[in-house]
Write an enzyme that holds these catalytic residues in place. Structure first.
Site, PDB file in Angstrom:
ATOM      1  CB  VAL A 128      -1.137   0.058   1.358  1.00  0.00           C
ATOM      2  CG1 VAL A 128      -1.628   1.168   1.209  1.00  0.00           C
ATOM      3  CG2 VAL A 128      -1.609  -1.325   1.396  1.00  0.00           C
ATOM      4  CG  ASP A 129       1.720   5.687  -2.475  1.00  0.00           C
ATOM      5  OD1 ASP A 129       3.066   5.451  -1.951  1.00  0.00           O
ATOM      6  OD2 ASP A 129       0.951   6.748  -2.063  1.00  0.00           O
ATOM      7  CE  LYS A 130       2.294   9.168   4.801  1.00  0.00           C
ATOM      8  NZ  LYS A 130       3.006  10.034   5.404  1.00  0.00           N
ATOM      9  CE  LYS A 157       6.599   5.021  -3.087  1.00  0.00           C
ATOM     10  NZ  LYS A 157       5.142   5.608  -3.232  1.00  0.00           N
TER      11      LYS A 157
END
Lengths: 71, 644
Positions: free
Chosen positions: B315-317, B521
């Site tokens: 999950v990207d923050k 990422k």
């Protein structure tokens, strides 16, 4: 002029029925491309409006024993 | 007497009438033969039952043969004719009746799956009230041109896509985004066709009407997704191509060897792998339809099957676990006062489009500046005297030049001085020493999950700006739910180690990877994949597009209105609603299970039937009954996903 006409056939009752309708539509003069989907009942036809009008296409589906609805 | 209504009724219910008549005749013929000595009459009635029930089947069989396909209807017709020929009248009638009943039920249940999206289509109103030539006119919704003003009264459905130009209201967007809570709309906000205006009147400038609306695009995409073949489906289709001719050959071979016509006919009955062929797609259509109604767009069966195997969710923050609304939490000056440090930061960041820059500039604009600047009124006088002052950026001066160092910060020059705004890494690159009190302050803010940037003027740290992006309320429970289904969760962020650790702890996430540049990422996801993990990546669809594409399943959030996200992501959440993620993942897993169930049920049925027929345990009628029952069983099993 090439037109795309879409129908919905809600009463397909076997998966081969859909492919038979697809073949029948392919044979109609002026039809370029046909997609018939059993699971969604969606029929999409690319056709030359001057040669094959939507009424003819609907009649072809009716002749195979199914009920097309314009969508 | 006018018989037209009767004809129409018969035509509409042809299938039910044929099936039930055939059933009644079959029952009557059978009883007559069983209870009395009227054998000829019994035979006649049974043949009649086969003809009534079989007429339409034979007609389709004719079309099947004409298009050189051997379908189930060809086989059934062949069996019925064959059975009558060898004097098995009762079996002929039974096979026809059972098949007719089975296919009637199949058509009926499939119609339910097919109409799942119809509900969405019917949401768009047919007419729109348009302001034309100063008058309000009701026109067909599809005839509204882009740019025209549509008036929507409270309680009405919005007929077009557009931007609100006047009025204020709460709009229920559930049909498009799946969100149940109404969304507040005012001037400049986007509204979608098919959503419901609940409170006030709205005037909307049309941006799309008819088939060019978000809802219509969603429906088209969903249908395409439902139709796209999954790997299991293509595999089965390839198998089915050989299976039916194979069984026919087996049937002929069996007759040649055993001279048992009944055995050969029974083999033909099970010669169509019906349940196997429709087992997988019925699940996929149901699941994708269900997801669409909950505001989750899935790209197709292939993606759905893959999503069923997910064991790690990255999950990207920013904007995903957090609200994506970064705001300045605190400013500390070192050697200068805090407002001055903030203003320096704002000057340097003014032209940057980074979300941290926006937060700094906003904060600087809200606070009165350090100098003699008196505020808003002065700005207006400046305008009047022709002094170029951008009202949008308030009183923040422009920098002379400005460079972005991706993932690190910015460097700018203003009034002959160099301003550097950035993280430790940028400062290290520029040989700026960080005094102990600064380092201590930064550590303290980071331990709270905030992001701190240094303000450096001519090589000396003069301040620190600490920024905070609030967590979404749902984030911890969503992570918990994913963990409960046995999925590992990982947070990816560009933040430094300490901030990331603090946020990870608040959310309860299993792992985190900090200080990542955008391309990092992607590398992190690839590394997980090299470990044989099936990785889903959740991001915002635009900035995270590369990592979404790399992941096995890319899930884009808040996709309504951004067509790119809908096109590129494997799954798109129409609303900015994190809680849909566990739902989408568990739905995919349930779909995968259902496919496995259906395939095993179908294979098992065919195997048992085949064994039963070859050992003469299964008769013609029983074979038909089991075949039809298995077809209905897989359809009904698939339809459970509509209500998941």
């Amino acid at each position: 002029m090439t037109e795309t006409t879409q129908f919905r056939v809600m009463d397909f009752d076997c998966s081969t029925c859909a492919s038979i309708v697809e073949r029948a539509l392919t044979k109609v003069d002026g039809v370029d491309d046909v997609e018939v989907h059993y699971t969604t009942g969606r029929v999409e036809i690319d056709h030359d409006d001057g040669v094959a009008d939507p009424e003819t296409l609907a009649q072809t589906i009716k002749n195979q024993g199914y009920t097309p609805q314009f969508a | 007497m006018d018989t037209r209504p009767l004809t129409r009724y018969v035509r509409k219910h042809r299938k039910v009438i044929a099936t039930s008549t055939s059933g009644l005749l079959y029952g009557g013929g059978w009883s007559l033969g069983y209870l009395t000595d009227l054998h000829t009459a019994s035979i006649a009635i049974l043949i009649l039952a086969a003809v009534v029930g079989g007429y339409d089947i034979a007609k389709t069989a004719y079309h099947e043969l004409k298009s050189r396909t051997v379908g189930i209807k060809t086989l059934v017709t062949l069996v019925a004719v064959g059975a009558i020929a060898i004097g098995a009248y009762w079996e002929a009638a039974a096979v026809v009746f059972l098949f007719s009943l089975g296919s009637y039920l199949e058509g009926r249940t499939m119609r339910k799956t097919r109409t799942a999206l119809q509900e969405l289509l019917e949401l768009t109103p047919d007419t729109a009230t348009v302001r034309r030539d100063g008058e309000l006119k009701d026109v067909p919704a599809r005839a509204v041109d882009d740019g025209e003003i549509v008036v929507v009264k409270p309680g009405e459905k919005i007929p077009v896509d557009g931007d609100v130009t006047d009025g204020e209201s709460a709009v229920n967007q559930a049909p498009v985004t799946g969100e149940s809570a109404p969304v507040h709309k005012t001037g400049g906000d986007e509204v979608y066709a098919g959503t419901i205006n609940q409170e006030g009147a709205l005037e909307v400038t049309t941006t799309g009407a008819g088939s060019d609306t978000t809802l219509q695009r969603i429906i088209r995409r969903v249908e395409k997704a439902q139709e796209a073949q999954s790997p299991t489906e293509s595999l089965i289709d390839r198998f089915a191509k050989y299976y039916t001719p194979g069984i026919i050959a087996l049937s002929i071979g069996a007759f040649a060897v055993t001279r048992n016509a009944m055995l050969s006919l029974t083999l033909l009955v099970i010669g169509c792998p019906g349940a196997l062929v429709i087992g997988p797609p019925v699940n996929i259509v149901s699941a994708i339809g269900n997801a669409a109604r909950s505001g989750v767009l899935m790209k197709g069966g292939e993606h759905l099957e893959r999503a069923g195997k997910i064991d790690l969710v990255a999950v990207d923050k920013t904007g995903t676990l957090t609200k994506g609304e970064t705001a300045v939490a605190d400013v500390e000056g070192f050697g200068v006062d805090a407002p001055e440090a903030l203003e320096l930061a704002a000057i340097a960041e003014k032209k940057s489009e980074h979300h941290l820059a926006d937060a700094i500039v906003d904060a600087a604009r809200e606070r009165p500046a350090t100098a003699t600047d008196g505020g808003a009124t002065i700005t207006r006088e400046d305008d009047a005297t022709g002094v170029a002052t951008s009202t949008e950026t308030g009183s923040i001066p422009d920098s002379d030049d400005f460079y972005v160092i991706a993932g690190k910060g910015v460097i700018a020059h203003h009034e002959g001085r160099e301003i550097v705004i950035g993280n430790r890494s940028l400062l290290a690159d520029h040989d700026v020493t960080i005094p102990d009190p600064v380092a201590e302050y930064v550590r303290d803010r980071e331990a709270r999950g905030e992001t701190a940037v240094h303000v450096v003027r001519d090589g000396t740290v003069v301040g620190v700006v600490a920024m905070r992006d609030e967590l979404r309320e749902a984030a911890p429970s969503v992570v918990q739910e994913l963990q409960n289904t046995g999925i590992e969760t990982v947070m990816l962020t560009g933040d430094n180690e300490r901030t990331a650790a603090a946020v990870a702890e608040q959310v309860g996430i299993d792992e985190y990877r900090a200080e990542l540049l955008p391309e990092d990422k992607q590398a992190v996801i690839e590394a997980f994949q090299d470990d044989d993990r099936v990785v889903a990546m959740v991001g915002d669809g635009i900035n995270d597009a590369p990592s979404l594409a790399t992941a096995d399943v890319g899930i884009a959030m808040g996709a309504a209105g951004t067509d790119t996200a809908i096109e590129t992501a494997d799954m798109a959440l129409m609303a900015d609603d994190l809680e849909r993620i566990p739902y989408a993942v568990t739905l995919s897993k349930a779909t995968r299970w259902n496919i496995a169930e259906n395939v095993s049920l179908a294979v098992l049925t065919v195997a048992i039937l085949l064994a039963g027929v070859l050992t003469s345990y299964v008769t013609l009628a029983a074979g038909m009954l089991v075949h039809e029952a298995s077809v209905l069983a897989v359809i009904l099993n698939g339809m459970r996903l509509l209500r998941y």
